[in-house]
Design a protein around this motif. Structure first.
Motif, PDB file in Angstrom:
ATOM      1  N   HIS A 171       0.818  -1.209   0.000  1.00  0.00           N
ATOM      2  CA  HIS A 171       0.000   0.000   0.000  1.00  0.00           C
ATOM      3  C   HIS A 171       0.853   1.261   0.000  1.00  0.00           C
ATOM      4  O   HIS A 171       0.383   2.327   0.391  1.00  0.00           O
ATOM      5  N   THR A 172       2.087   1.128  -0.488  1.00  0.00           N
ATOM      6  CA  THR A 172       2.963   2.294  -0.557  1.00  0.00           C
ATOM      7  C   THR A 172       2.894   2.919  -1.946  1.00  0.00           C
ATOM      8  O   THR A 172       2.424   2.302  -2.901  1.00  0.00           O
ATOM      9  N   GLU A 173       3.371   4.154  -2.023  1.00  0.00           N
ATOM     10  CA  GLU A 173       3.372   4.862  -3.310  1.00  0.00           C
ATOM     11  C   GLU A 173       4.222   4.116  -4.337  1.00  0.00           C
ATOM     12  O   GLU A 173       3.868   4.038  -5.512  1.00  0.00           O
ATOM     13  N   PHE A 174       5.355   3.555  -3.869  1.00  0.00           N
ATOM     14  CA  PHE A 174       6.234   2.831  -4.789  1.00  0.00           C
ATOM     15  C   PHE A 174       5.512   1.642  -5.407  1.00  0.00           C
ATOM     16  O   PHE A 174       5.559   1.424  -6.618  1.00  0.00           O
ATOM     17  N   TYR A 175       4.818   0.885  -4.583  1.00  0.00           N
ATOM     18  CA  TYR A 175       4.129  -0.296  -5.078  1.00  0.00           C
ATOM     19  C   TYR A 175       3.017   0.081  -6.051  1.00  0.00           C
ATOM     20  O   TYR A 175       2.850  -0.541  -7.102  1.00  0.00           O
ATOM     21  N   ASP A 176       2.266   1.083  -5.722  1.00  0.00           N
ATOM     22  CA  ASP A 176       1.163   1.506  -6.589  1.00  0.00           C
ATOM     23  C   ASP A 176       1.668   2.019  -7.936  1.00  0.00           C
ATOM     24  O   ASP A 176       0.976   1.931  -8.949  1.00  0.00           O
ATOM     25  N   TRP A 177       2.885   2.574  -7.926  1.00  0.00           N
ATOM     26  CA  TRP A 177       3.469   3.107  -9.164  1.00  0.00           C
ATOM     27  C   TRP A 177       3.883   1.995 -10.123  1.00  0.00           C
ATOM     28  O   TRP A 177       3.858   2.155 -11.332  1.00  0.00           O
ATOM     29  N   LEU A 178       4.248   0.828  -9.562  1.00  0.00           N
ATOM     30  CA  LEU A 178       4.706  -0.277 -10.393  1.00  0.00           C
ATOM     31  C   LEU A 178       3.588  -0.814 -11.279  1.00  0.00           C
ATOM     32  O   LEU A 178       2.436  -0.929 -10.845  1.00  0.00           O
ATOM     33  N   HIS A 179       3.975  -1.168 -12.507  1.00  0.00           N
ATOM     34  CA  HIS A 179       3.021  -1.829 -13.395  1.00  0.00           C
ATOM     35  C   HIS A 179       2.707  -3.207 -12.816  1.00  0.00           C
ATOM     36  O   HIS A 179       3.587  -3.872 -12.260  1.00  0.00           O
ATOM     37  N   PRO A 180       1.504  -3.694 -12.932  1.00  0.00           N
ATOM     38  CA  PRO A 180       1.143  -4.999 -12.370  1.00  0.00           C
ATOM     39  C   PRO A 180       2.062  -6.135 -12.829  1.00  0.00           C
ATOM     40  O   PRO A 180       2.273  -7.102 -12.086  1.00  0.00           O
ATOM     41  N   GLU A 181       2.609  -6.018 -14.060  1.00  0.00           N
ATOM     42  CA  GLU A 181       3.478  -7.076 -14.573  1.00  0.00           C
ATOM     43  C   GLU A 181       4.895  -7.002 -14.020  1.00  0.00           C
ATOM     44  O   GLU A 181       5.737  -7.838 -14.342  1.00  0.00           O
ATOM     45  N   LEU A 182       5.179  -5.991 -13.157  1.00  0.00           N
ATOM     46  CA  LEU A 182       6.536  -5.817 -12.628  1.00  0.00           C
ATOM     47  C   LEU A 182       6.576  -5.934 -11.110  1.00  0.00           C
ATOM     48  O   LEU A 182       7.563  -5.556 -10.486  1.00  0.00           O
ATOM     49  N   ARG A 183       5.530  -6.469 -10.501  1.00  0.00           N
ATOM     50  CA  ARG A 183       5.446  -6.453  -9.042  1.00  0.00           C
ATOM     51  C   ARG A 183       6.051  -7.673  -8.380  1.00  0.00           C
ATOM     52  O   ARG A 183       5.980  -7.831  -7.164  1.00  0.00           O
ATOM     53  N   ALA A 184       6.660  -8.560  -9.153  1.00  0.00           N
ATOM     54  CA  ALA A 184       7.395  -9.697  -8.593  1.00  0.00           C
ATOM     55  C   ALA A 184       8.583  -9.955  -9.515  1.00  0.00           C
ATOM     56  O   ALA A 184       8.614  -9.491 -10.659  1.00  0.00           O
ATOM     57  N   GLY A 185       9.559 -10.671  -9.027  1.00  0.00           N
ATOM     58  CA  GLY A 185      10.711 -10.951  -9.874  1.00  0.00           C
ATOM     59  C   GLY A 185      11.861 -11.567  -9.101  1.00  0.00           C
ATOM     60  O   GLY A 185      11.772 -11.841  -7.900  1.00  0.00           O
TER      61      GLY A 185
END
Length: 286
Positions: A23-37
């Protein structure tokens, strides 16, 4: 990533789960396809870092994590070898530039040769003398002197250095249509690596006409050739004047520990191992 050892694979959902900052600004900024890796950092020497990362969506993490981790581990060694080869190639290029910078000095005959006396680089004065063939010449690409006993001494000196043995003397005076002095020194090489260009160590040969006043060389000229910083150059100047390392540190307004670290870096850049070797090297080239 920078806190782990080189070659360690980090998987986001295992080592830093996205849920911990979902729920942070950084996480919300990420595209859904880039949220794991998963990612790996490879270190090929100081300040030579390569980061390889693969990103994917959270919905693919369960099936992708293990396979991507295995893939990164599999390619890590070839990538690290490539990075190390690139670093060593860069060092070899720097040594070649250093050799060219030293050779370009005017006034004396100066050239770079390999252990077989094959000429790799020569300044304008040397090229002119090669044509005259009165004192020095180049035969079949090899450096040669008209004083044959000095030729033998020079060849023996290079053989000793190439074998890792410090020669007894690195300068000689000889007579050939006048009085001359010849000096030879081994050019710097990094971490014991043999030159990628010559197949072996390189040496600087300088022949000086003793009947002609020599142009004064400066530590600044050699600083450029060896890649010394201004602070390292100033320390060399103090040591050449006969000051001890502590005296030099006091005069430069730096701590003794700083001076010792600076001297260690100078040793690495000039391929010397102690203060007396450094002074002898700089004295031969100036």
């Amino acid at each position: 990533m920078r806190s782990v050892a080189s070659g360690t694979v980090m998987v986001s959902e295992r080592d830093c789960p996205s849920g911990s900052f979902s729920h942070t600004e950084f996480y919300d900024w990420l595209h859904p396809e880039l949220r794991a890796g998963a990612a790996i950092i490879l270190e090929a020497g100081d300040q030579n870092l390569a980061a390889v990362a693969v990103h994917y969506g959270l919905d693919r993490a369960d099936s992708y994590d293990r396979h991507v981790s295995e893939l990164l581990l599999a390619i890590s060694r070839p990538l690290l070898r490539s990075a190390e080869a690139a670093r060593l190639f860069e060092q070899a290029m720097e040594r070649e530039r250093s050799a060219a910078a030293i050779v370009s000095r005017s006034g004396d005959v100066a050239c770079v040769v390999d252990e077989q006396l094959k000429v790799k680089e020569a300044n304008a004065r040397a090229e002119s003398e090669f044509q005259r063939r009165k004192v020095v010449s180049m035969r079949a690409g090899k450096f040669s002197l008209s004083a044959y006993d000095i030729n033998g001494w020079l060849a023996d000196t290079l053989r000793l250095w190439a074998a890792g043995v410090e020669p007894g003397t690195t300068t000689r005076v000889f007579f050939a249509d006048g009085a001359y002095q010849i000096g030879v020194t081994r050019l710097p090489r990094g971490a014991g690596m043999r030159s990628l260009f010559s197949g072996g160590p390189l040496f600087l040969v300088i022949v000086r006409d003793l009947s002609v006043p020599a142009e004064a060389g400066t530590v600044a000229d050699l600083a450029t050739a060896f890649g010394l910083t201004l602070s390292e150059q100033r320390l060399c100047e103090m040591l050449l004047l006969g000051h001890s390392l502590k005296e030099a540190a006091d005069m430069l307004g730096i701590a003794s520990e700083t001076a010792r670290h600076r001297l260690k870096v100078i040793f690495q850049k000039t391929d010397t191992h102690k203060q007396s070797e450094l002074i002898a090297l700089l004295g031969r080239l100036l």
